[in-house]
Motif scaffolding. Structure first.
Motif, mmCIF file in Angstrom:
data_model
loop_
_atom_site.group_PDB
_atom_site.id
_atom_site.type_symbol
_atom_site.label_atom_id
_atom_site.label_comp_id
_atom_site.label_asym_id
_atom_site.label_seq_id
_atom_site.Cartn_x
_atom_site.Cartn_y
_atom_site.Cartn_z
ATOM 1 N N GLU A 635 -51.423 12.740 -20.316
ATOM 2 C CA GLU A 635 -51.878 11.375 -20.017
ATOM 3 C C GLU A 635 -52.881 11.370 -18.870
ATOM 4 O OE1 GLU A 635 -51.446 8.787 -21.710
ATOM 5 O OE2 GLU A 635 -49.399 8.477 -22.410
ATOM 6 N N SER A 637 -54.853 13.876 -17.921
ATOM 7 C CA SER A 637 -56.104 14.493 -18.366
ATOM 8 C C SER A 637 -56.898 13.530 -19.235
ATOM 9 C CB SER A 637 -55.812 15.782 -19.140
ATOM 10 O OG SER A 637 -55.234 16.751 -18.287
ATOM 11 N N ARG A 638 -56.202 12.800 -20.087
ATOM 12 C CA ARG A 638 -56.898 11.825 -20.934
ATOM 13 C C ARG A 638 -57.521 10.737 -20.076
ATOM 14 N NH1 ARG A 638 -53.980 8.523 -25.775
ATOM 15 N NH2 ARG A 638 -52.477 8.075 -24.098
ATOM 16 N N SER A 639 -56.789 10.224 -19.094
ATOM 17 C CA SER A 639 -57.315 9.136 -18.269
ATOM 18 C C SER A 639 -58.511 9.597 -17.443
ATOM 19 C CB SER A 639 -56.217 8.588 -17.347
ATOM 20 O OG SER A 639 -55.873 9.525 -16.344
ATOM 21 N N ARG A 643 -62.255 16.678 -21.074
ATOM 22 C CA ARG A 643 -61.866 17.118 -22.411
ATOM 23 C C ARG A 643 -61.304 18.544 -22.456
ATOM 24 N NH1 ARG A 643 -66.250 16.223 -26.739
ATOM 25 N NH2 ARG A 643 -67.590 17.222 -25.166
ATOM 26 N N VAL A 646 -57.729 18.210 -21.684
ATOM 27 C CA VAL A 646 -57.002 17.611 -22.811
ATOM 28 C C VAL A 646 -56.756 18.672 -23.881
ATOM 29 C CG1 VAL A 646 -57.110 15.913 -24.673
ATOM 30 C CG2 VAL A 646 -57.888 15.287 -22.374
ATOM 31 N N PRO A 720 -59.260 13.567 -31.425
ATOM 32 C CA PRO A 720 -58.456 13.800 -30.216
ATOM 33 C C PRO A 720 -57.396 12.729 -29.993
ATOM 34 C CG PRO A 720 -60.755 14.284 -29.766
ATOM 35 C CD PRO A 720 -60.708 13.679 -31.142
ATOM 36 N N GLU A 721 -57.738 11.457 -30.236
ATOM 37 C CA GLU A 721 -56.759 10.399 -30.006
ATOM 38 C C GLU A 721 -55.565 10.530 -30.940
ATOM 39 O OE1 GLU A 721 -56.301 8.085 -27.638
ATOM 40 O OE2 GLU A 721 -57.909 9.224 -26.685
ATOM 41 N N ILE A 724 -53.496 13.429 -29.682
ATOM 42 C CA ILE A 724 -52.740 13.040 -28.485
ATOM 43 C C ILE A 724 -51.540 12.187 -28.871
ATOM 44 C CG2 ILE A 724 -52.848 11.617 -26.401
ATOM 45 C CD1 ILE A 724 -55.793 12.564 -26.127
#
Length: 825
Positions: A635, A637-639, A643, A646, A720-721, A724
């Motif tokens: 979370e 890394s995503r915020s 990349r 992630v 990626p989403e 995740i």
């Protein structure tokens, strides 16, 4: 003349439309008026003071048998004869005046001891008269309660000031929709409604004026046009008082009530997105002949007056300083006044220069060129969270004026704050724009700018770009005699060299950095150089040396009170302990890094520490703890939008999924992570390929090469989403969850061209890796497989690149653990 005693009735105005929201505000005010005798609702024009007062008064009618009476003072002249307010009150209560008696006395006699609620509306231009009358009435009428509305307090004994807040976001949206449907019954709610509500600060008048525009505009069009809000919000209710028919008129009314010096300060405050008193004193002071008009008034007194008059708002306290802001509509109005006064360029340039001066000093504090405690450094990070919009504003101003040197200096000064926070994309783009404009800047500006840009690239895990900018930085930094930034550039080059496997070059860079960072105020560079050299030793497999170097770096960072830097060393020590098999020590190191990282909101490094904890938990077989730590890491890394981080998190989740029994999901996540890694960072991560191969090899033996290849291909085309979401959902809960769901059981529906795991070893490469593990030379392998030595050499090179290794010994050690003798193509 005899007086008329008013009946126990009410003169409250009727509500002509639905009252929306403010349930909590009404309840709070009812409670206050149950125990207090004077409550003044304060707030800027259009905030809804009158409507709220009427609503509260209506709800209290049963508690006031003597009546609830409403007195509108909006059109009472500020320069009228004495007793103007008293006569207005008497008229509202239907009390006849008596000759030769002041109205206050007559009103007091009439009210007597009865329970009466008196609402005095729009007192701001008559505060002295209102306060005087209220004082007399309260002394003589024990059952009287007064509820006043004003843009500034009455400043009388027993007064309680209640600041009317903007509507809550949900309430603001409800109000907009309610008023929009009143003029267009088929109005449909879209996401633009929330955007309009936010842009208008939840101010009811502005929302109602905007909603009236849905007759001819969509909510999206209204949102787009709010940059010129005074033109847009200019068609109000013709039956409303003139000051409430347009947003501009509402603010004009407040502006005209200000003193000259208050007007001057208000317009100068428009350059700020938020400010402290110190910043006002720096930027807004008079400086004849360019700036005049404050006439010696204390900025604190003027700011207090603007706050009392509901134009400046106390926001919050950050790093021990109270911050203020202007509501957006008032800020835009004040900005127009600033331009009209001819002060815009001078004040905005002053603002930029003040931000730059502070930022360069704070940069030296952040990296220990100026001594400070860790708590003082944490306060700086908090400050720049609050200062973000001001920084954007002054950088935009510098771009508009082609003042590239100043903008580049600011970007360079603030790089540490953006790197720590993981706010990289926007600031990389901004720095690049200033670097292009500042090509002819002096070496003392251009060199540090290039070195700072290289550090931003390291933060984004873009090592090739980091090496490019750091290399370009060396000459101008050396020319300027800037040893600090020369050492920064050299350490950055070494970091890039380590990732690329150029260990000899990295050693040379670190030796050079040590040589130029021996002087005073270079403690950060010396300690960071130890940490980078420790990472080099990890890559070289010299774990004891790595531990010693990282401990030296840790001690150096702690000595200068730089615990973010210390966290880098602790994460490295955690990695060393993991490689040595000491999971307890590894967990301790990763855990020890977290408090400092949390304190400064360091998302990237916090994600790394949590990922380390997750891997330790996984190695211990504690999949629950592993999932919690890896989930938080992903979370973060995503915020931060990094990349490559992630991608690594997805591969870690692939290992977790395999441990949880979801081998098909593991392959999907590994494929998604590998694809994202390739897209985000062309340089392979050391050991990354080996980790993926180690995950896939046992799954191939159980599921078969065709199924694994198909799943890998599916993973590579997963967004990626979606990947995740699958990772975070947990075993059996995500898209195609667990070992079943939409994951195919057999080949046949793999995406075209994705059936071969391009970033992992082919069957032939795995066979060659197995023979390397047996100690065969290239010629020996060629004889075994009946292929040419040149072909073997090419395969070995591919294996090294894919696994992220630099020697045949590393390949051999890995193959022994991960490729069985039975494995064949």
């Amino acid at each position: 003349m005899t007086t008329q005693k008013p009946p126990g009735g009410s003169s409250l105005p009727a509500e002509t439309d639905v009252f929306v929201g403010r349930d909590r505000d009404v309840a709070d005010l009812r409670d206050l008026l149950g125990s207090l005798r004077v409550v003044t609702l304060c707030g800027p024009g259009g905030i809804g003071k009158t409507r709220l007062a009427v609503r509260v008064a209506r709800s209290l009618r049963a508690d006031h048998p003597g009546g609830t009476w409403f007195v509108d003072l909006s059109d009472a002249p500020a320069d009228g004869p004495p007793g103007t307010v008293g006569r207005r009150v008497a008229a509202a209560l239907e009390i006849a005046e008596e000759d030769h008696r002041a109205p206050a006395g007559v009103i007091a006699d009439t009210i007597g001891t009865r329970g009466v609620l008196l609402v005095l509306d729009n007192c701001e231009h008559l505060v002295d008269d209102c306060a005087a009358l209220a004082g007399v009435l309260l002394n003589r009428c024990p059952g009287l309660r007064i509820l006043a509305t004003s843009r500034e307090p009455l400043r009388m004994a027993a007064e309680t000031v209640w600041r009317v807040p903007p509507l809550e976001p949900a309430e603001a949206e409800r109000l907009f929709v309610e008023r929009a449907r009143a003029v267009r019954p088929d109005f449909t709610v879209t996401g633009a409604v929330a955007a309009v509500s936010r842009a208008l600060d939840g101010v009811p008048l502005a929302l109602e004026l905007a909603a009236a525009r849905v007759r001819v505009l969509s909510a999206e069009q209204i949102a787009d046009r709010l940059t010129d809000r005074f033109r847009l919000l200019s068609a109000g209710d013709r039956t409303a008082p003139p000051r409430q028919r347009t947003l501009r008129a509402a603010i004009d009314w407040s502006y005209e009530l200000l003193g000259d010096a208050e007007r001057v300060l208000l317009r100068r405050l428009s350059v700020f997105a938020g400010w402290t008193l110190t910043r006002v004193e720096q930027v807004c002071r008079d400086d004849p002949p360019a700036l005049t008009g404050l006439d010696g008034h204390d900025p604190l007194d003027l700011l207090t007056a603007l706050s009392d008059k509901s134009l400046a708002v106390v926001a919050d306290e950050v790093a021990g300083e109270t911050r203020f802001r202007l509501p957006d509509s008032i800020r835009q109005y004040a900005a127009e006044r600033l331009v009209a006064a001819g002060e815009d360029a001078e004040v905005r340039t002053r603002h930029r220069d003040a931000v730059l001066e502070d930022a360069e000093r704070h940069a030296e504090i952040a990296l220990a060129e100026i001594p400070a405690t860790w708590d003082e450094r944490v306060a700086l990070f908090q400050r720049y969270d609050a200062e973000m919009e001001n920084v954007r504003a002054v950088l935009s101003w510098s771009l508009d004026r082609h003042e590239y040197e100043e903008g580049l200096r600011l970007c360079t000064a603030l790089r540490t704050f953006w790197i720590v926070r993981g706010r990289l994309g926007e600031w990389i783009e901004m720095t690049d724009r200033f670097l292009v404009g500042a090509l002819d800047a002096p070496a003392f500006v251009h060199g540090p700018g290039l070195a700072g840009r290289a550090q931003l690239a390291i933060g984004a895990r873009d090592y090739r770009t980091a090496a490019e900018f750091a290399g370009r930085a060396l000459e101008p930094c050396r020319k300027a005699g800037d040893d600090f930034m020369t050492a920064v550039a050299l350490n950055t080059l070494a970091e890039a060299d380590i990732v690329a496997g150029r260990f000899a070059e990295a050693t040379v860079r670190l030796d050079e950095a040590d040589a130029v960072s021996r002087g005073e105020r270079q403690e950060w560079n010396r300690a960071y150089g130890r940490i980078v050299r420790g990472r080099l030793r990890i890559r070289q497999g010299r774990l004891r040396d790595a531990r010693d170097l990282l401990e030296q770096g840790l001690a150096g960072m702690r000595e200068i009170g730089q615990l973010w830097g210390a966290a880098h060393a602790l994460i490295g020590l955690g990695r060393v302990a993991t490689l040595r098999g000491d999971l307890a020590a590894a967990g301790s190191c990763y855990g020890a890094a977290l408090p400092a990282l949390v304190a400064v909101g360091a998302r990237p490094e916090r994600a790394r520490a949590l990922a380390g904890l997750g891997r330790v938990a996984l190695a211990r077989g504690d999949t629950g703890a592993a999932r919690a730590a890896l989930g938080e890491s992903l979370e973060l890394s995503r915020s931060a939008g990094i990349r490559p981080d992630v991608a690594r998190s997805l591969i870690a989740f692939a290992e977790l999924s395999a441990r949880e029994g979801d081998e098909r999901g593991a392959v999907l996540l590994a494929g998604a992570g590998a694809a994202l890694q390739e897209a985000a960072a062309p340089d392979p991560r050391p050991g990354g390929g080996a980790r993926v191969e180690g995950l896939l090899e046992p799954i191939r033996r159980r599921l078969g090469e065709p199924v694994v290849a198909q799943l890998w291909g599916q993973g590579r085309v997963t967004t990626p989403e979606d990947a995740i979401a699958r990772a975070l959902a947990g075993p059996g809960d995500g898209p195609g969850g667990g070992s079943g769901g939409v994951v195919p059981d057999a080949p046949g529906d793999a995406p075209a061209g994705a059936a071969t795991p391009a970033s992992t070893l082919t069957a032939r490469e795995r066979e060659i890796a197995r023979l390397v593990a047996r100690g065969l030379s290239n010629r020996g392998i060629a004889g075994e497989l009946v292929i040419s030595p040149a072909t073997v050499a090419r395969h070995v090179t591919n294996i090294l690149g894919k696994l992220g290794f630099t020697s045949r010994a590393q390949v051999a050690a890995w193959a022994v653990d991960h490729i069985s003798e039975e494995t064949r193509s």
